[in-house]
Design an enzyme around this catalytic site. Structure first.
Site, PDB file in Angstrom:
ATOM      1  N   CYS A 101     -15.668-105.850 -24.524  1.00 28.45           N
ATOM      2  CA  CYS A 101     -16.100-105.636 -25.751  1.00 28.45           C
ATOM      3  C   CYS A 101     -17.431-104.691 -25.870  1.00 28.45           C
ATOM      4  O   CYS A 101     -17.956-104.531 -27.008  1.00 28.45           O
ATOM      5  CB  CYS A 101     -16.323-106.864 -26.372  1.00 28.45           C
ATOM      6  SG  CYS A 101     -17.765-107.977 -25.551  1.00 28.45           S
ATOM      7  N   GLN A 102     -18.086-104.676 -24.734  1.00 24.31           N
ATOM      8  CA  GLN A 102     -19.356-103.867 -24.910  1.00 24.31           C
ATOM      9  C   GLN A 102     -19.365-102.687 -25.493  1.00 24.31           C
ATOM     10  O   GLN A 102     -20.489-102.247 -26.443  1.00 24.31           O
ATOM     11  CB  GLN A 102     -19.926-103.498 -23.402  1.00 24.31           C
ATOM     12  CG  GLN A 102     -20.237-104.764 -22.613  1.00 24.31           C
ATOM     13  CD  GLN A 102     -19.090-105.041 -21.720  1.00 24.31           C
ATOM     14  OE1 GLN A 102     -17.820-104.986 -22.146  1.00 24.31           O
ATOM     15  NE2 GLN A 102     -19.109-105.948 -20.735  1.00 24.31           N
TER      16      GLN A 102
END
EC number: 2.1.1.37
Length: 439
Positions: A101-102
């Protein structure tokens, strides 16, 4: 395997990509989906999976057939881009995973689709290879930011039409326009088209003692004709802040559960309640950090960590593992702690340590405030790994591997088990309903 399943009526199967510490995997398999494969890249997370449920295969070995009931789940450690899942085609009920998800996190660099860590394309490739009946995907609320809106729409369209592959010389915006056109056409093969449900959620609304805003996308293969309205009804929130506030009034049920809470703590909490209490919404109260530590469900209370044990050493307090005191907790502007009588703040996996004070908590005890002679303050300390695992609704029997920082990173990247379980059980229920209807 005991933590992964509760007897299912059917031999349903699942595959878990980006498995991490196993939160979503545990949730899916508790809902009755027998695991056929795990994949994870991070070294310590792989060690955690291996310690609990998985059989790690040598780096040069790949499975060629699905494991049978009761067999240990094969774990492929490494880059998902090197993983061929074609051997599982037609054998998988649910594909689950939260692509890294970064790229989309509010706390990340927000490069979106340009970020090489964006693994959504690999999720779509897995769908093409195995054609699961359903897909469960969890990710950060950052996907809903206005700057990502068009790209997030594109992600959803790709999941609807995963077999419409993007040409190498085509950028995502060109492919998006093509998908919008194809979406209006009836598919030649409904097994290659998916219908999706996208829901922003707060984990606290589903029995997780933590404020955690996320996005969950669930996709159903079109040929199954799954009742999506039934699914939406099954995943309605069950807990609320309103119910928690009402339970905290002077003679409320919350204080009846905790009669030993000091008067000054109870008075502080009650003083901050709304002057006009919201109308009862009929839901259950949010769980608080105090609830998590005291034990939700069958969990036993966690003992407090004495000052002399804030020394990075495992003392096996009350027989609990990973309940280790850690020195050096600080509170300052922008680094505020968790309070026991609220859900915990979002557990994060910080790259350079956890910002915001999410791993610190206030205790009930008042001590002298050295910064202001003659005054007092509430004592505080770092949360232990076990306390944090409870906030993520991991069972106390689940082992986490690696040093403290890596364990906290795994928890921060995980899906709360209780949240995932609600959605996984709903998927199982609507698949059952659809199959019964088609008989």
């Amino acid at each position: 395997m005991a933590e992964l399943h509760e007897g299912s009526k059917k031999d349903r199967t699942g595959v878990e990509l980006f498995a991490g510490a196993g939160g979503l995997a545990m949730a899916v398999h508790r809902a009755g989906f027998r695991p056929l494969l795990f994949n994870e890249f991070a070294k310590r997370a792989c060690e955690t999976l291996e310690a609990n449920v998985a059989r790690r295969l040598p780096d040069d070995q790949r499975p060629t057939s699905a494991p049978g009931p009761g067999e240990r789940v094969p774990l492929i450690a490494g880059d998902v881009q090197n993983l061929d899942m074609g051997y599982l085609a037609g054998q998988v009920d649910v594909l689950a995973g939260g692509p890294p998800c970064q790229p989309f996190s509010l706390g990340g660099v927000a490069k979106g689709d340009e970020d090489k860590r964006n693994m959504f394309p690999q999720l779509f490739r897995a769908v093409r290879q195995i054609q699961p009946k359903a897909v469960i995907c969890e990710n950060v609320r950052g996907l809903l930011r206005p700057s990502f809106k068009r790209y997030f729409d594109y992600i959803q369209r790709e999941l609807e039409l995963p077999f419409e592959e993007r040409a190498e010389d085509t950028n995502w915006e060109q492919h998006y326009e093509s998908l919008l056109e194809r979406r209006e056409e009836e598919p030649d093969d409904p097994k290659k088209r998916y219908d999706i449900v996208m829901m922003p959620v707060n984990a606290a609304d589903y029995g997780v003692p933590q404020i955690r805003h996320r996005v969950i996308i669930v996709a159903f293969r079109r040929d199954l004709n799954v009742d999506r309205e039934l699914f939406k009804g099954l995943v309605k929130r069950t807990h609320s802040e309103t119910a928690l506030l009402r339970s905290m009034e002077e003679d409320g049920d919350y204080w009846k559960r905790y009669p030993s809470v000091p008067d000054h703590v109870r008075e502080r909490v009650i003083a901050r309640l709304p002057k006009t209490m919201p109308i009862d919404d009929g839901l259950l109260p949010w769980y608080t950090l105090r609830d998590a530590i005291a034990g939700i469900g069958d969990n036993k209370p966690l003992p407090d960590v004495p000052d002399e044990w804030l020394d990075r050493t495992e003392h096996f307090l009350g027989g609990f593992t990973e309940h280790i005191g850690w020195p050096g907790a600080r509170i300052y502007d922008g680094h505020t702690p968790n309070e026991l009588d609220r859900p915990a703040k979002t557990v994060k996996a910080g790259v350079h340590g956890v910002p915001g004070g999410e791993s610190v908590m206030l205790l009930d005890e008042l001590v002298a405030d050295e910064a202001t002679p003659g005054s007092v303050r509430y004592k505080h300390r770092y949360m232990t790994v076990r306390e944090t695992a409870r906030v993520m609704t991991f069972p106390d029997t689940w082992e986490l591997r690696g040093p403290r920082g890596e364990k906290m990173r795994q928890l921060g990247n995980a899906v709360p088990v209780a949240l995932g379980e609600v959605f996984a059980k709903a998927v199982a229920a609507v698949l059952d309903e659809a199959e019964e209807r088609q008989k």
